[in-house]
Design a protein around this motif. Structure first.
Motif, PDB file in Angstrom:
ATOM      1  N   ARG A  35       0.745  -1.022   0.227  1.00 49.28           N
ATOM      2  CA  ARG A  35       0.382   0.272   0.267  1.00 49.28           C
ATOM      3  C   ARG A  35       1.603   1.352   0.002  1.00 49.28           C
ATOM      4  O   ARG A  35       1.615   1.684   1.039  1.00 49.28           O
ATOM      5  N   MET A  36       0.557   2.235  -0.528  1.00 48.09           N
ATOM      6  CA  MET A  36       1.112   3.679  -0.569  1.00 48.09           C
ATOM      7  C   MET A  36       0.458   4.907  -0.935  1.00 48.09           C
ATOM      8  O   MET A  36       0.096   5.021  -1.587  1.00 48.09           O
ATOM      9  N   GLY A  37       0.028   4.889   0.403  1.00 54.64           N
ATOM     10  CA  GLY A  37      -1.298   5.835   0.535  1.00 54.64           C
ATOM     11  C   GLY A  37      -2.550   4.687   0.495  1.00 54.64           C
ATOM     12  O   GLY A  37      -3.095   4.328   0.564  1.00 54.64           O
ATOM     13  N   ASP A  38      -3.331   5.884   0.545  1.00 51.32           N
ATOM     14  CA  ASP A  38      -4.963   5.735   1.009  1.00 51.32           C
ATOM     15  C   ASP A  38      -4.923   5.025  -1.025  1.00 51.32           C
ATOM     16  O   ASP A  38      -6.317   4.343  -0.719  1.00 51.32           O
ATOM     17  N   HIS A  39      -4.371   5.343  -2.027  1.00 48.62           N
ATOM     18  CA  HIS A  39      -4.718   5.463  -3.857  1.00 48.62           C
ATOM     19  C   HIS A  39      -4.155   4.726  -4.020  1.00 48.62           C
ATOM     20  O   HIS A  39      -4.447   3.905  -4.944  1.00 48.62           O
ATOM     21  N   VAL A  40      -3.524   3.950  -3.704  1.00 41.98           N
ATOM     22  CA  VAL A  40      -1.943   2.398  -4.010  1.00 41.98           C
ATOM     23  C   VAL A  40      -2.010   2.167  -3.716  1.00 41.98           C
ATOM     24  O   VAL A  40      -1.787   2.060  -2.598  1.00 41.98           O
ATOM     25  N   ARG A  41      -2.744   0.313  -4.421  1.00 49.10           N
ATOM     26  CA  ARG A  41      -2.343  -0.930  -3.380  1.00 49.10           C
ATOM     27  C   ARG A  41      -1.903  -1.605  -4.692  1.00 49.10           C
ATOM     28  O   ARG A  41      -2.868  -2.275  -5.392  1.00 49.10           O
ATOM     29  N   ILE A  42      -1.067  -2.285  -4.167  1.00 49.50           N
ATOM     30  CA  ILE A  42      -0.256  -3.844  -5.810  1.00 49.50           C
ATOM     31  C   ILE A  42       0.014  -4.991  -5.244  1.00 49.50           C
ATOM     32  O   ILE A  42       0.421  -4.568  -3.405  1.00 49.50           O
ATOM     33  N   LYS A  58      -4.987  -1.605  -7.400  1.00 49.18           N
ATOM     34  CA  LYS A  58      -5.583   0.314  -7.479  1.00 49.18           C
ATOM     35  C   LYS A  58      -4.972   1.148  -7.645  1.00 49.18           C
ATOM     36  O   LYS A  58      -3.248   1.079  -6.987  1.00 49.18           O
ATOM     37  N   GLY A  59      -4.633   2.014  -8.574  1.00 46.31           N
ATOM     38  CA  GLY A  59      -3.967   3.141  -9.001  1.00 46.31           C
ATOM     39  C   GLY A  59      -2.979   3.170  -9.374  1.00 46.31           C
ATOM     40  O   GLY A  59      -2.715   3.894  -9.613  1.00 46.31           O
ATOM     41  N   ALA A  60      -2.498   1.500  -9.111  1.00 45.85           N
ATOM     42  CA  ALA A  60      -0.854   1.616 -10.218  1.00 45.85           C
ATOM     43  C   ALA A  60      -0.959   0.584 -11.319  1.00 45.85           C
ATOM     44  O   ALA A  60      -0.203  -0.135 -11.827  1.00 45.85           O
TER      45      ALA A  60
END
Length: 135
Positions: A35-42, A58-60
């Motif tokens: 998780r990279m903050g609230d908006h990016v998850r791999i 999501k996000g990336a």
């Protein structure tokens, strides 16, 4: 020079639900959940014995409609054992099907031509093919 396919991005609508399906029901190993903050998850998951992983998130990850990926294929040495394992884990899977004729003589009539099919919770389509020996 070898060219290896290492990652396939699978579009999903709910990362937690997809992670549970791939890890708990299919038995894929969770390589990482970043998780990279609230908006990016791999989340990267790898099927047992595979050199190629799937990535959900999501996000990336590239924008694709959830459920739009069709034709992903896994290979196993015993389609009946794989079918039973999927059923035990609660996966809605087709019966074993024979598609075509084996291109080479084999002791098992399902080699190369035995398949089952299933979808993940978003509708991404998977096939499982029996190949017991690649020669």
């Amino acid at each position: 020079m070898n060219w290896t396919l290492e990652v396939v991005v699978v579009p999903v609508s709910d990362v937690d639900r997809a992670k549970a399906f791939y890890s708990e029901q299919l038995g894929f190993t969770v390589d990482h959940d970043t998780r990279m903050g609230d908006h990016v998850r791999i989340v990267q998951l790898t099927p047992p014995g595979s050199g190629c992983s799937v990535v959900i998130g999501k996000g990336a990850v590239p924008e694709m409609a959830p459920g739009s990926l069709k034709g992903l294929q896994l290979v196993v040495p015993d389609i009946h054992k794989a079918h039973a394992q999927l059923l035990e884990r609660g996966v809605k899977v087709s019966e074993v099907q024979v598609l075509g004729e084996s291109p080479t003589p084999t002791p098992d009539p399902l080699d190369n031509v035995g398949f089952v099919f299933f979808e993940d919770p978003d509708g991404n389509g998977w096939a499982v093919q029996q190949i017991s020996d690649r020669g």
